[in-house]
Design an enzyme around this catalytic site. Structure first.
Site, PDB file in Angstrom:
ATOM      1  N   GLU A 198     -64.288  -1.129 -43.492  1.00 12.99           N
ATOM      2  CA  GLU A 198     -62.790  -0.749 -43.745  1.00 12.99           C
ATOM      3  C   GLU A 198     -62.811  -2.062 -44.640  1.00 12.99           C
ATOM      4  O   GLU A 198     -63.087  -2.734 -45.025  1.00 12.99           O
ATOM      5  CB  GLU A 198     -62.203  -1.400 -42.866  1.00 12.99           C
ATOM      6  CG  GLU A 198     -60.438  -1.967 -42.471  1.00 12.99           C
ATOM      7  CD  GLU A 198     -60.160  -0.683 -43.351  1.00 12.99           C
ATOM      8  OE1 GLU A 198     -59.710   0.283 -42.665  1.00 12.99           O
ATOM      9  OE2 GLU A 198     -59.316  -0.510 -44.123  1.00 12.99           O
ATOM     10  N   ASP A 232     -45.853  15.332 -42.561  1.00 13.75           N
ATOM     11  CA  ASP A 232     -47.224  14.030 -43.348  1.00 13.75           C
ATOM     12  C   ASP A 232     -46.424  14.794 -44.732  1.00 13.75           C
ATOM     13  O   ASP A 232     -46.794  13.949 -45.549  1.00 13.75           O
ATOM     14  CB  ASP A 232     -48.164  15.273 -42.420  1.00 13.75           C
ATOM     15  CG  ASP A 232     -48.445  14.665 -41.489  1.00 13.75           C
ATOM     16  OD1 ASP A 232     -48.127  13.562 -41.160  1.00 13.75           O
ATOM     17  OD2 ASP A 232     -50.028  15.071 -41.071  1.00 13.75           O
ATOM     18  N   ALA A 285     -46.698  12.724 -35.663  1.00 16.19           N
ATOM     19  CA  ALA A 285     -46.413  13.204 -34.951  1.00 16.19           C
ATOM     20  C   ALA A 285     -45.096  13.487 -34.349  1.00 16.19           C
ATOM     21  O   ALA A 285     -44.205  14.525 -34.617  1.00 16.19           O
ATOM     22  CB  ALA A 285     -47.558  14.438 -33.758  1.00 16.19           C
ATOM     23  N   HIS A 343     -41.952  -5.316  -9.647  1.00 17.53           N
ATOM     24  CA  HIS A 343     -43.320  -6.054  -9.812  1.00 17.53           C
ATOM     25  C   HIS A 343     -44.126  -4.555  -8.428  1.00 17.53           C
ATOM     26  O   HIS A 343     -43.826  -4.290  -8.047  1.00 17.53           O
ATOM     27  CB  HIS A 343     -42.534  -7.286  -9.063  1.00 17.53           C
ATOM     28  CG  HIS A 343     -43.545  -7.565  -8.827  1.00 17.53           C
ATOM     29  ND1 HIS A 343     -44.655  -8.442 -10.148  1.00 17.53           N
ATOM     30  CD2 HIS A 343     -44.606  -8.190  -7.197  1.00 17.53           C
ATOM     31  CE1 HIS A 343     -45.663  -8.799  -8.959  1.00 17.53           C
ATOM     32  NE2 HIS A 343     -46.048  -8.808  -7.893  1.00 17.53           N
ATOM     33  N   GLY A 391     -63.659   3.643 -42.575  1.00 15.51           N
ATOM     34  CA  GLY A 391     -61.947   3.464 -42.088  1.00 15.51           C
ATOM     35  C   GLY A 391     -61.738   3.130 -40.845  1.00 15.51           C
ATOM     36  O   GLY A 391     -61.920   3.843 -40.130  1.00 15.51           O
TER      37      GLY A 391
HETATM   38  P1  FAD Z   1     -49.632  19.448 -39.198  1.00 22.39           P
HETATM   39  O1  FAD Z   1     -49.491  19.183 -37.744  1.00 22.39           O
HETATM   40  O2  FAD Z   1     -50.461  19.676 -40.163  1.00 22.39           O
HETATM   41  O3  FAD Z   1     -49.110  21.360 -39.127  1.00 22.39           O
HETATM   42  C1  FAD Z   1     -48.901  21.762 -40.271  1.00 22.39           C
HETATM   43  C2  FAD Z   1     -49.300  23.335 -40.214  1.00 22.39           C
HETATM   44  O4  FAD Z   1     -48.847  23.743 -41.402  1.00 22.39           O
HETATM   45  C3  FAD Z   1     -50.500  23.544 -39.883  1.00 22.39           C
HETATM   46  O5  FAD Z   1     -51.257  24.054 -38.782  1.00 22.39           O
HETATM   47  C4  FAD Z   1     -51.033  23.778 -40.968  1.00 22.39           C
HETATM   48  O6  FAD Z   1     -52.666  24.882 -40.985  1.00 22.39           O
HETATM   49  C5  FAD Z   1     -50.103  24.598 -41.469  1.00 22.39           C
HETATM   50  N1  FAD Z   1     -50.131  25.415 -42.832  1.00 22.39           N
HETATM   51  C6  FAD Z   1     -50.357  24.810 -44.257  1.00 22.39           C
HETATM   52  N2  FAD Z   1     -49.841  25.478 -45.470  1.00 22.39           N
HETATM   53  C7  FAD Z   1     -49.395  26.808 -44.517  1.00 22.39           C
HETATM   54  C8  FAD Z   1     -49.447  27.830 -45.077  1.00 22.39           C
HETATM   55  N3  FAD Z   1     -48.831  27.935 -46.858  1.00 22.39           N
HETATM   56  N4  FAD Z   1     -48.724  29.246 -44.594  1.00 22.39           N
HETATM   57  C9  FAD Z   1     -48.306  28.662 -43.446  1.00 22.39           C
HETATM   58  N5  FAD Z   1     -48.999  27.822 -42.672  1.00 22.39           N
HETATM   59  C10 FAD Z   1     -49.378  26.801 -43.585  1.00 22.39           C
HETATM   60  N6  FAD Z   1     -49.934  11.247 -34.870  1.00 22.39           N
HETATM   61  C11 FAD Z   1     -49.437  10.888 -33.884  1.00 22.39           C
HETATM   62  O7  FAD Z   1     -48.382  11.045 -33.832  1.00 22.39           O
HETATM   63  N7  FAD Z   1     -50.121  10.028 -32.790  1.00 22.39           N
HETATM   64  C12 FAD Z   1     -51.797  10.862 -32.420  1.00 22.39           C
HETATM   65  O8  FAD Z   1     -52.118  10.159 -31.042  1.00 22.39           O
HETATM   66  C13 FAD Z   1     -51.937  11.214 -33.434  1.00 22.39           C
HETATM   67  N8  FAD Z   1     -53.298  11.439 -34.284  1.00 22.39           N
HETATM   68  C14 FAD Z   1     -54.216  11.819 -34.610  1.00 22.39           C
HETATM   69  C15 FAD Z   1     -55.330  12.350 -34.350  1.00 22.39           C
HETATM   70  C16 FAD Z   1     -56.492  12.901 -35.413  1.00 22.39           C
HETATM   71  C17 FAD Z   1     -57.863  12.970 -35.382  1.00 22.39           C
HETATM   72  C18 FAD Z   1     -55.566  13.850 -36.678  1.00 22.39           C
HETATM   73  C19 FAD Z   1     -56.198  14.195 -37.858  1.00 22.39           C
HETATM   74  C20 FAD Z   1     -53.836  13.370 -36.344  1.00 22.39           C
HETATM   75  C21 FAD Z   1     -53.316  13.117 -35.855  1.00 22.39           C
HETATM   76  N9  FAD Z   1     -52.103  12.171 -35.766  1.00 22.39           N
HETATM   77  C22 FAD Z   1     -51.654  12.420 -34.766  1.00 22.39           C
HETATM   78  C23 FAD Z   1     -51.398  12.681 -36.647  1.00 22.39           C
HETATM   79  C24 FAD Z   1     -50.607  14.256 -36.432  1.00 22.39           C
HETATM   80  O9  FAD Z   1     -51.161  15.303 -36.338  1.00 22.39           O
HETATM   81  C25 FAD Z   1     -49.873  14.507 -37.783  1.00 22.39           C
HETATM   82  O10 FAD Z   1     -48.478  13.028 -38.415  1.00 22.39           O
HETATM   83  C26 FAD Z   1     -49.268  15.618 -37.697  1.00 22.39           C
HETATM   84  O11 FAD Z   1     -49.878  16.778 -37.126  1.00 22.39           O
HETATM   85  C27 FAD Z   1     -48.009  16.348 -38.607  1.00 22.39           C
HETATM   86  O12 FAD Z   1     -47.146  17.643 -37.820  1.00 22.39           O
HETATM   87  P2  FAD Z   1     -46.722  18.709 -39.093  1.00 22.39           P
HETATM   88  O13 FAD Z   1     -46.144  19.358 -38.283  1.00 22.39           O
HETATM   89  O14 FAD Z   1     -46.619  17.686 -40.277  1.00 22.39           O
HETATM   90  O15 FAD Z   1     -48.429  19.106 -39.598  1.00 22.39           O
END
Ligand code: FAD
Length: 460
Positions: A203, A306, A314, A439, A180
Site C-alpha cells: 500500500e 460509479d 453499490a 441481550h 492496494g
Molecule cells: P456497474 O455495476 O459497474 O455496472 C455497469 C454496467 O454497465 C456493466 O455491466 C457494464 O458492462 C455496462 N456497460 C458499460 N458501458 C456500457 C455501454 N456503453 N453499453 C451497455 N452497457 C454498458 N460495492 C459495495 O457496495 N459493496 C461491496 O461489497 C463491493 N464489492 C466489490 C468487490 C469488487 C471486486 C469490485 C470490483 C467492486 C465492488 N464494489 C462493492 C463496488 C461495486 O461493484 C460498484 O460500486 C457498483 O457495481 C457500481 O454500480 P454501477 O451501477 O455504477 O455500475
C-alpha cells in the site's frame, strides 16, 4: 425506425437496474441496454462473487479452528476451484434475478453497447445489429467503472490480474502480491490467505484501509499479520515484470517476488465511447459531473453510480438510481446524504464505518467525545468465539450528535446500520442510550460504545 420509451437506461449494474425498476414503478416505460450481463460489476464480478468467496474462506477458517469448540475435524481438504464454482453460481443466480425483475416490471433489455447519438437517443450495437432507442422523458447513464492499473503496468489477467480475473480463476497462486490495501485488496488477501497462498499486500499510503479511522487500520494490520499475511505500507511500486516464480515487483523499498500480482489500486469511470462528447456532457476529475438530482450538464440526461463519482459503492449507486428515476418522473427526490453512506469491508474480521473518523471530526473543529467498546467484553462475541475488534463512536461533546462510527469485528457490516438509521433521524447519544438492545447480541457493543461516549459504560 427508433423504438420509443419514456426512459432509456445504459448499464444494468445496481445503479441502472434499480433506476429502471423505480422508473417502471412510477409508470414510465423503460428500456435498458447492457453490453455484459444484467447486474453489472456488482452482481457478476464484484460485491456478490467476492462475498461468496469470503464465505468460503470463513467456513474454511471455522472448520480449521473447530478444535476450539471441541470438535475434531481431520483431513480438511479445501478445493479452491469449487469455491470459485460456487461463487460463479451465486453470481449467476443474482444476475438471473435481475432479468426476472425486469420481466416483472415490463422493462425491455437490449444486449449490446449503448451510446448517446443525441440527448434523447441511444444507439445500441449488438450481435443482432444496430438499433436506435428514443427516450421521451430521460436517459440514465449507468456504465459503471473498470479496474485501474499503475503507470506502465498492464493487466494481462495472467501474471497481473484484476479483480475480474481473480473472481474467475479456478487456480490459486501459491504466492501473490496484492497491490492496494483498500476494501478490494484486503478482501482478496483474506480469501487467498485462508486457502493457503502466501500473501503480501503493498500500500502506497501509510496504512491499510486508508479511508477508515486510524485505530481500525492499526488493529486490522495486527490481525492480518497474526494470520501470516505480510503488509507493507508506505511502499511505492515502480514496475512489475515477469521473473522469479512468476512476477517481480520493484518498489522503493526493494524487490519482491510472487507467482501472481493482483492489481487493486482502484477503479476509473467508464466514460469512453458512450457519446458524452457528442452531446456535450461535462466531466469533473474523470467522472460525470452531476447535480443533486443526478442530472448531468445536459438537460434530460442523468448519470448515476460509479461513473458519477465516489464513493464507488453499490448501495450509493442504487440510491442514486432511485433519485434519477424520481426526478425524471417529475418528483422532487430528497438529495443523497453522501456523508451518511456506510462503508464496509467483508474481510475477517469485518470492518464497517459511517460518518467522520475521529481525526476528521477534530480536523473539522469539532470538540468530540469518543466511546469504545471491545468485543472481548461482549457476551455474544465470547460465545461465538469472535472477540477481535471494537465499536468506536465519535460524537459531538456538547450536543451528543453522532459524527462517526467505526466497527471492526463480527457482523460489523450489519451492526453499522443502527447508526445509519440513527444519523438519518439525527439521533443523539442519549437516544441510542435509551434504546433497549436485546441481550445477548453483537449490537449491544454499539449500545455500550455509545454509553462509553457518555461516560456510562456498564460492561467495561
Ligand atoms: P456497474 O455495476 O459497474 O455496472 C455497469 C454496467 O454497465 C456493466 O455491466 C457494464 O458492462 C455496462 N456497460 C458499460 N458501458 C456500457 C455501454 N456503453 N453499453 C451497455 N452497457 C454498458 N460495492 C459495495 O457496495 N459493496 C461491496 O461489497 C463491493 N464489492 C466489490 C468487490 C469488487 C471486486 C469490485 C470490483 C467492486 C465492488 N464494489 C462493492 C463496488 C461495486 O461493484 C460498484 O460500486 C457498483 O457495481 C457500481 O454500480 P454501477 O451501477 O455504477 O455500475
Amino acid at each position: 425506425m427508433a423504438k420509443k420509451f419514456d426512459v432509456v437506461v445504459v448499464g444494468t449494474g445496481p445503479g441502472g437496474y434499480v433506476g429502471a425498476i423505480r422508473c417502471a414503478q412510477l409508470g414510465l416505460t423503460v428500456a435498458t441496454v447492457e453490453d455484459d450481463r444484467p447486474g453489472g460489476v456488482c452482481l457478476n464480478w464484484g460485491c456478490i462473487p467476492t462475498k461468496a468467496l469470503l464465505r468460503n474462506a470463513e467456513v474454511l477458517h471455522l472448520v480449521e479452528s473447530a478444535d476450539r469448540f471441541g470438535i475434531k475435524v481431520d483431513n480438511v481438504r479445501a478445493d479452491y476451484a469449487e469455491a470459485i464454482k460456487r461463487s460463479r453460481g451465486v453470481a449467476d443466480r443474482m444476475a438471473k434475478g435481475v432479468e426476472f425483475l425486469f420481466r416483472k416490471n415490463k422493462i425491455a433489455l437490449f444486449s449490446g453497447t449503448g451510446a448517446l447519438t443525441s440527448k434523447t437517443t441511444v444507439e445500441v450495437r449488438g450481435a443482432a445489429g444496430t438499433e436506435t432507442l428514443e427516450a421521451g422523458r430521460g436517459v440514465i447513464l449507468a456504465t459503471g467503472s473498470q479496474p485501474k492499473s499503475l503507470p506502465g503496468v498492464s493487466i494481462d489477467e495472467k501474471l497481473v490480474i484484476s479483480s475480474n480475473g481473480a473472481v474467475r480463476n479456478e487456480t490459486r497462486p501459491a504466492s501473490i502480491i496484492v497491490i492496494g490495501a483498500g476494501a478490494v485488496g484486503m478482501e482478496f488477501a483474506d480469501v487467498y490467505a485462508a486457502y493457503g497462498s502466501q500473501v503480501t499486500v503493498l500500500e502506497a499510503l501509510p496504512r491499510v484501509l486508508p479511508v477508515e479511522d486510524e485505530e481500525v487500520s492499526t488493529l486490522l494490520s495486527r490481525l492480518f499479520g497474526r494470520r501470516g499475511i505480510t503488509l507493507k505500507t508506505g511502499v511505492k511500486v515502480s514496475t512489475v515484470k515477469p521473473g522469479g516464480p512468476g512476477a517481480v515487483v520493484e518498489t522503493d523499498g526493494g524487490r519482491l517476488e510472487a507467482e501472481q500480482v493482483l492489481m487493486a489500486v482502484g477503479r476509473g469511470a467508464r466514460t469512453a465511447g458512450i457519446g458524452l462528447e457528442a452531446v456535450g456532457i461535462q466531466l469533473e476529475r474523470g467522472f460525470v459531473k452531476v447535480a443533486p438530482t443526478m442530472e448531468t450538464s445536459v438537460k434530460g440526461v442523468y448519470a448515476i453510480g460509479d461513473m458519477a463519482g465516489g464513493p464507488l459503492l453499490a448501495h450509493k449507486a442504487m440510491a442514486e438510481g432511485v433519485i434519477a428515476a424520481e426526478a425524471i418522473a417529475g418528483q422532487h427526490p430528497r438529495p443523497l446524504d453522501y456523508g451518511n453512506v456506510p462503508s464496509c469491508t467483508y474481510c475477517r474480521p469485518q470492518v464497517a464505518s459511517i460518518g467522520l473518523s475521529e481525526a476528521k471530526a477534530k480536523d473539522n473543529g469539532r470538540d468530540v467525545t469518543v466511546g469504545k467498546f471491545p468485543f472481548t467484553a461482549s457476551g455474544k462475541a465470547v460465545a461465538l468465539g469472535e472477540t477481535d475488534g471494537f465499536v468506536k463512536v465519535v460524537a459531538d461533546k456538547a450536543t451528543g450528535e453522532i459524527l462517526g462510527v467505526h466497527i471492526v469485528g463480527p457482523e460489523a457490516t450489519e451492526i453499522i446500520h443502527e447508526f445509519a438509521v440513527g444519523r438519518t433521524l439525527e439521533a443523539t447519544l442519549e437516544e441510542i442510550m435509551h434504546t433497549v438492545h436485546a441481550h445477548p447480541t453483537l449490537s449491544e457493543a454499539a449500545l455500550e460504545a455509545t454509553l462509553a461516549a457518555l461516560g456510562q459504560a456498564i460492561h467495561i
